[in-house]
Design a protein around this motif. Structure first.
Motif, short mmCIF file in Angstrom:
data_model
loop_
_atom_site.label_atom_id
_atom_site.label_comp_id
_atom_site.label_asym_id
_atom_site.label_seq_id
_atom_site.Cartn_x
_atom_site.Cartn_y
_atom_site.Cartn_z
N ARG A 124 0.81 -1.22 0.00
CA ARG A 124 0.00 0.00 0.00
C ARG A 124 0.85 1.27 0.00
N ASN A 125 2.13 1.13 0.30
CA ASN A 125 3.07 2.25 0.22
C ASN A 125 2.58 3.47 0.99
N PRO A 126 2.42 3.36 2.31
CA PRO A 126 1.91 4.50 3.09
C PRO A 126 2.87 5.68 3.06
N ASP A 127 2.30 6.87 3.25
CA ASP A 127 3.10 8.09 3.26
C ASP A 127 3.77 8.32 4.61
N ILE A 128 3.15 7.83 5.69
CA ILE A 128 3.74 7.95 7.02
C ILE A 128 3.38 6.72 7.84
N PHE A 129 4.14 6.49 8.91
CA PHE A 129 3.83 5.47 9.91
C PHE A 129 3.52 6.16 11.23
N LEU A 130 2.45 5.74 11.88
CA LEU A 130 2.05 6.27 13.18
C LEU A 130 2.10 5.13 14.19
N ILE A 131 2.90 5.30 15.26
CA ILE A 131 3.14 4.22 16.22
C ILE A 131 2.87 4.72 17.64
N PRO A 132 1.78 4.29 18.27
CA PRO A 132 1.50 4.74 19.64
C PRO A 132 2.09 3.81 20.71
N GLY A 133 3.34 3.41 20.54
CA GLY A 133 4.04 2.72 21.62
C GLY A 133 4.10 1.21 21.56
N ASP A 134 4.90 0.68 22.49
CA ASP A 134 5.17 -0.75 22.66
C ASP A 134 5.80 -1.39 21.42
N ILE A 135 6.89 -0.76 20.96
CA ILE A 135 7.69 -1.44 19.93
C ILE A 135 8.72 -2.35 20.58
N THR A 136 8.91 -2.20 21.90
CA THR A 136 9.79 -3.09 22.65
C THR A 136 8.95 -3.95 23.59
N ASP A 137 9.61 -4.83 24.32
CA ASP A 137 8.94 -5.68 25.29
C ASP A 137 9.73 -5.63 26.59
N ARG A 138 9.05 -5.48 27.70
CA ARG A 138 9.74 -5.28 28.97
C ARG A 138 10.55 -6.50 29.41
N HIS A 139 10.29 -7.66 28.81
CA HIS A 139 11.04 -8.87 29.17
C HIS A 139 12.36 -8.97 28.40
N ASN A 140 12.55 -8.06 27.43
CA ASN A 140 13.77 -8.07 26.63
C ASN A 140 14.69 -6.98 27.14
N GLU A 141 15.78 -7.35 27.76
CA GLU A 141 16.67 -6.38 28.39
C GLU A 141 17.55 -5.65 27.38
N SER A 142 17.65 -6.14 26.16
CA SER A 142 18.44 -5.48 25.14
C SER A 142 17.58 -5.30 23.89
N PRO A 143 16.72 -4.28 23.90
CA PRO A 143 15.71 -4.16 22.85
C PRO A 143 16.24 -3.61 21.53
N ALA A 144 17.19 -4.34 20.94
CA ALA A 144 17.69 -3.92 19.63
C ALA A 144 16.59 -3.94 18.59
N CYS A 145 15.48 -4.62 18.90
CA CYS A 145 14.36 -4.67 17.98
C CYS A 145 13.86 -3.27 17.63
N ALA A 146 13.97 -2.33 18.55
CA ALA A 146 13.49 -0.97 18.29
C ALA A 146 14.28 -0.34 17.15
N LEU A 147 15.60 -0.50 17.20
CA LEU A 147 16.46 0.06 16.16
C LEU A 147 16.19 -0.63 14.82
N GLU A 148 16.02 -1.93 14.86
CA GLU A 148 15.77 -2.68 13.62
C GLU A 148 14.45 -2.25 12.98
N LEU A 149 13.40 -2.18 13.79
CA LEU A 149 12.09 -1.82 13.25
C LEU A 149 12.10 -0.39 12.71
N LEU A 150 12.58 0.56 13.51
CA LEU A 150 12.57 1.94 13.06
C LEU A 150 13.48 2.12 11.84
#
Length: 245
Positions: free
Chosen positions: A43-69
């Motif tokens: 669909r090729n959106p023009d923007i992404f809107l994210i209201p939180g919880d891209i990480t998980d509190r059980h993950n002490e090294s949330p590299a997932c945030a950097l990867e996703l963003l």
């Protein structure tokens, strides 16, 4: 096996400079984005809107945030706020946003294409004793002062607010055009089509998905985590088409 995903679409009128398509991405919790990223790319959106919880509190090294963003900002501008799971990794998310160019709105707002986009930070972020979160514990209040200041602005105001339970307590009477929330995971289990449980809303929550009062859209989220795996409740990716009034 490919995991099933629901696509929900809304078309809204707004005083935008030009029509645009927003992908509403909530509660990824560090899980593999390939479950939904391909559908977004179609669909090729023009923007992404994210209201939180891209990480998980059980993950002490949330590299997932950097990867996703990193993946999303290659495609389009990203605007985001902090959810309750970011209370353990807010500094890391801030660094990830700075490195990738994502716009992190911590009780702050910016302007995009003729509208104002604000981010209301979860009351859990920076709260003393923040490790004591429980499913029945009342969510700490957000920065009400910012919410009121944002509501007092002129024009169309879109607020990223992770907790839908904030809506009846603090936000429903404010002059905010659209609120995007997640957190409830669609009730995690859905029984005969009805959400079963959501944090701080308890059993059979009212605000677990859908469009409420023409003012708040709640996403069922994109991760499978929670007190139990999803049941009768598929992940949800939402697209919002903003059209000129």
């Amino acid at each position: 096996m490919k995991q099933k995903l629901d696509i929900t679409e809304y078309r809204l009128k707004a005083p935008v400079d030009r029509p645009f398509l927003a992908a509403f991405v909530s509660d990824t919790h560090g899980e593999d984005p390939s479950v939904w990223l391909g559908e977004s790319d179609k669909r090729n959106p023009d923007i992404f809107l994210i209201p939180g919880d891209i990480t998980d509190r059980h993950n002490e090294s949330p590299a997932c945030a950097l990867e996703l963003l990193g993946e999303l900002t290659k495609r389009a501008p990203v605007f985001m706020s902090l959810g309750n799971h970011e209370r353990m990794s807010a500094d890391f998310v801030r660094e990830a946003a700075e490195q990738t160019g994502a716009v992190l709105l911590e009780d702050a707002y910016t302007e995009y294409n003729g509208i104002k986009i604000g981010g209301l930070t979860s009351g859990y972020v920076g709260e003393p004793g923040r490790l004591r979160q429980g499913h029945f514990r009342k969510t700490p209040p957000p920065n009400i002062g910012f919410a009121k200041e944002f509501a007092a602005l002129d024009g169309y105001k879109l607020l990223l607010s992770h907790h839908p339970e904030y809506y009846p307590r603090y936000l429903s009477d404010l002059d905010i055009s659209l609120i995007l929330s997640g957190h409830a995971h669609g009730g995690q289990w859905r029984i005969f089509g009805h959400p079963f449980f959501a944090p701080d809303q308890a059993f059979f929550p009212k605000y677990a998905q859908g469009f409420h009062d023409g003012k708040m859209i709640v996403s069922r989220g994109l991760a499978n985590n929670g007190p139990a795996p999803r049941f009768g409740n598929r992940r949800e990716l939402i697209f919002i088409s903003f059209e000129k009034e």
